[in-house]
Design a protein around this motif. Sequence first.
Motif, mmCIF file in Angstrom:
data_model
loop_
_atom_site.group_PDB
_atom_site.id
_atom_site.type_symbol
_atom_site.label_atom_id
_atom_site.label_comp_id
_atom_site.label_asym_id
_atom_site.label_seq_id
_atom_site.Cartn_x
_atom_site.Cartn_y
_atom_site.Cartn_z
ATOM 1 N N LEU A 155 -27.921 33.458 11.822
ATOM 2 C CA LEU A 155 -27.441 34.643 12.528
ATOM 3 C C LEU A 155 -25.992 34.530 12.975
ATOM 4 N N GLY A 156 -25.420 33.344 12.858
ATOM 5 C CA GLY A 156 -24.022 33.189 13.238
ATOM 6 C C GLY A 156 -23.776 33.320 14.718
ATOM 7 N N VAL A 157 -24.802 33.071 15.544
ATOM 8 C CA VAL A 157 -24.644 33.120 16.998
ATOM 9 C C VAL A 157 -24.849 31.720 17.561
ATOM 10 N N GLN A 158 -24.337 31.482 18.743
ATOM 11 C CA GLN A 158 -24.503 30.183 19.379
ATOM 12 C C GLN A 158 -25.587 30.187 20.447
ATOM 13 N N SER A 175 -17.183 42.459 15.841
ATOM 14 C CA SER A 175 -18.020 41.437 16.464
ATOM 15 C C SER A 175 -19.464 41.918 16.473
ATOM 16 N N ILE A 176 -20.376 41.000 16.631
ATOM 17 C CA ILE A 176 -21.790 41.390 16.721
ATOM 18 C C ILE A 176 -21.996 42.308 17.918
ATOM 19 N N GLU A 177 -21.293 42.028 19.042
ATOM 20 C CA GLU A 177 -21.459 42.851 20.230
ATOM 21 C C GLU A 177 -21.069 44.301 19.964
ATOM 22 N N GLU A 178 -20.000 44.477 19.194
ATOM 23 C CA GLU A 178 -19.543 45.840 18.893
ATOM 24 C C GLU A 178 -20.553 46.584 18.031
ATOM 25 N N ILE A 179 -21.183 45.877 17.118
ATOM 26 C CA ILE A 179 -22.149 46.531 16.228
ATOM 27 C C ILE A 179 -23.457 46.810 16.961
ATOM 28 N N LEU A 180 -23.940 45.855 17.710
ATOM 29 C CA LEU A 180 -25.235 46.018 18.366
ATOM 30 C C LEU A 180 -25.174 46.970 19.545
ATOM 31 N N MET A 224 -25.683 23.190 21.136
ATOM 32 C CA MET A 224 -25.012 23.891 20.057
ATOM 33 C C MET A 224 -25.192 23.120 18.758
ATOM 34 N N GLY A 225 -25.058 23.836 17.646
ATOM 35 C CA GLY A 225 -25.155 23.169 16.354
ATOM 36 C C GLY A 225 -26.137 23.864 15.449
ATOM 37 N N GLY A 226 -25.791 23.921 14.150
ATOM 38 C CA GLY A 226 -26.657 24.550 13.175
ATOM 39 C C GLY A 226 -27.338 23.523 12.303
ATOM 40 N N VAL A 227 -27.886 23.997 11.173
ATOM 41 C CA VAL A 227 -28.581 23.121 10.245
ATOM 42 C C VAL A 227 -27.607 22.079 9.706
ATOM 43 N N GLY A 228 -28.012 20.816 9.767
ATOM 44 C CA GLY A 228 -27.163 19.715 9.340
ATOM 45 C C GLY A 228 -26.465 19.019 10.487
ATOM 46 N N GLY A 249 -23.815 44.458 1.044
ATOM 47 C CA GLY A 249 -23.828 43.296 0.165
ATOM 48 C C GLY A 249 -22.593 42.428 0.283
ATOM 49 N N GLU A 250 -21.462 42.980 0.744
ATOM 50 C CA GLU A 250 -20.254 42.161 0.850
ATOM 51 C C GLU A 250 -19.985 41.720 2.281
ATOM 52 N N LEU A 251 -20.954 41.967 3.175
ATOM 53 C CA LEU A 251 -20.800 41.573 4.569
ATOM 54 C C LEU A 251 -21.582 40.296 4.866
ATOM 55 N N ASN A 252 -21.120 39.576 5.870
ATOM 56 C CA ASN A 252 -21.825 38.389 6.334
ATOM 57 C C ASN A 252 -21.530 38.207 7.819
ATOM 58 N N VAL A 253 -22.316 37.326 8.469
ATOM 59 C CA VAL A 253 -22.121 37.030 9.880
ATOM 60 C C VAL A 253 -21.665 35.580 9.999
ATOM 61 N N VAL A 254 -20.508 35.372 10.592
ATOM 62 C CA VAL A 254 -19.972 34.021 10.759
ATOM 63 C C VAL A 254 -19.378 33.914 12.159
ATOM 64 N N GLY A 255 -19.860 32.919 12.915
ATOM 65 C CA GLY A 255 -19.283 32.672 14.236
ATOM 66 C C GLY A 255 -19.309 33.880 15.150
#
Length: 765
Positions: free
Chosen positions: A507-510, A588-593, A1-5, A569-575
């Motif tokens: 993408l805000g996914v793990q 959630s991403i699952e609900e959208i996809l 796990m872990g993103g940039v940085g 434009g006002e949406l983002n993906v976090v966690g």
Amino acid sequence: MGGVGDSPLRPDGTLKVSGEFAYASDLWIDGMLWGATLRSPHPRAKILSIDLGPALAMAGVHAVLTHEDVPGRKLYGLDHTEDQPVLAIGEVRHQGEPIALVAADHPEIARRAMEKIAVEWEVLEPITDARAVIAEPDRYRVQERGGIARHQPVRVGDVDRAKAEAAVVVSSDYSVGIQDQAFLGPESGLAVPAEDGGLDLYVSTQWMHNDLKQIAPCLGLAEDQIRMTLAGVGGAFGGREDLSMQIHAGMLALYTGKPVKMSYNRYESFFGHVHRHPAEMRYEFGATAEGRLLYADVEIILDGGAYTSATLNVTGNAASLGVGPYEIPNIKIDAWGVYTNNPPCGAMRGFGAVQACFAYESMMDKLAEACGISPVRVRQINAVSQGSKLATGQIIDSPAPLAEMLERLEAMPMPAPLGAGPDGEIDIRALPGGVSQTTHGEGVVRGVGYGVGIKNICFSEAFDDYSTARVRLEVIGGEPTALVHTAAAEVGQGLVTLQAQIARTELGVQRVTIHPADNQVGDAGSSSASRQSYMTGGAVKTACEAVRAELLAMAERKLGRAFPGITQGELNVVGGKIMSRTEGVIASIEEILGDDVIEETREFHHHPTSRMDPVTGQGDSHTQLALCVHRAVVDVDVDLGLVKVVEMAAVQDVGKILNLLSLEGQIHGGSAQGLGLAVMEEIVVSGGLVRNPSFTDYLIPTILDMPPMRLDILENPDPKAPYGLRGAGEPPTLSSTPAIVAAIRDATGRALTRVPVRPEHIIRG
């Protein structure tokens, strides 16, 4: 796990430490044959005849092939310089050149059959003097191209006028020996014939698509008939940019209709890949009495061996970076890459800049002594800063001020006193010679030295450098999952980890899976030139951005009724959640996809570069520039010529730290290879013959030779690069070598104009 940085642990780390990782030499398939290569014992000779009969008569031998059996083109080479024969055609131009191939049921049968091939030779006098080739290129013609691969001049200002004005003039000749990449995993691979007449090829390489462009024409196949998959790579450092066994295994597999594995032993590996170019250099610097440089007059001769490989680009690099990161108003550089019958040379970490760096940094120490100022001060007086010009006229785009980097380096704490043990007494384990008890401190002198290096990042001189990434987002087992697919070679630098970090960040996914690297996706370019974080990192980032944009567009469509007026434009993906700036978490991403899949493929290109002018050397030839400075502390037994590197400290600007753990490993690794070049690593060649093709006689640093390191890592972002990063793997290799040699000079008072430094160069008379 872990993103940039962050610094997530690499997935292959534990397997490599425990010995469970599957390298290319571990490949196995039922019914496979073993391939072997007959190589020339001579650096230059004509082949009068070859008798294959005794080898073919052996039980268990399935094929013995020569150049007459090559199904397609008989020549190949990097960068469209197709001058290297698949198998020797009538003559050999270097020791170890491949002549014939054998396929047998067992590797020992293949080896014995290879030894039964009888070759009648007319041995010729090898051409081994690179300087003589430059003086008479038509007389010393190693191949049809002539004797000179490339001559690249650089001209700035009026050197003759500046010579008349200089108050201080220093000059010297410098030499750099042949360094080997010394990767631990020998060249290996497996070729499996396919039902469509093509091949499945599993190889350890640095650039699959470039391999493919050379392999397919020689095998007489279309590129889409060869499916390449990256096998486990045991290090590279440039030594896998050129082909080794790929075409040979493919020929044997196609001929026999059976899978063929080829795996070099260590001896053969020394002849199966290119090495770092040896260099002969002449430098003259002129300056004011205060140490400000007025001119540089430079000659660099690089011995490329028998075939072109990367010599054209290595020569360009050496010329463009030939006087380092210093402001010099008048410059004359002539860089030559020549052909000889010495071992073929090509890409190795630092790529032409290493050789020049040893010379220009040695000259800066010489200038400091002549002017009566400190080595650090003379570098600060002449250091480039943002807006300065390189010798080629290219503007320095690194905001890290070199003068400040040197100040930070000089201020770092020094190591414990000479030979100090835990209780403050002399500890022989901390002295040169260690527990061999060659000294108890008598004859041991401490020295301190500094080195500065500037390295280009990514490919240069108008090369259309790009990388491709395919990213797929879907819900698996109720969890959003990203699949990242590139052809980028993981050669130990931690790229697999970084690709996953980027996908998690964007993408805000793990849950991220990295697809095995193969050629079923677009070209990712080479894992060299410190470029993959920049280029493939940029491609993964761009593809992820496209996937995210489609996901948010899908969210806008699906949530429009529940949240009237909401826009993408006002949406983002976090966690793993879809968030609105005004409403917070809305899905959630699952609900959208749901059961949908989003997949996007993108190419990432860096900004354009230009070729160096063939007369003046001017041009914006480099994509990015990176600086590293080293301080080395050494203890030298001046009676026995023994050197112990006590500590190295480094300050490096990396633009943006993407993974601190991997980054520190890159700086340590580059410094270790610089240490090797400074005091131990050299392929010894006499009359075109390699005298030490083994790790018994070719020495590389071990954990006992590598000292502790102090690191000061700066982050000055490059606005043109993904996340502002600067490639980090190569710069430490440049500056570590001259820093160590400068420290030995400081301890001994010797001029030391050649690397590696040997005991006989040190011992006081």
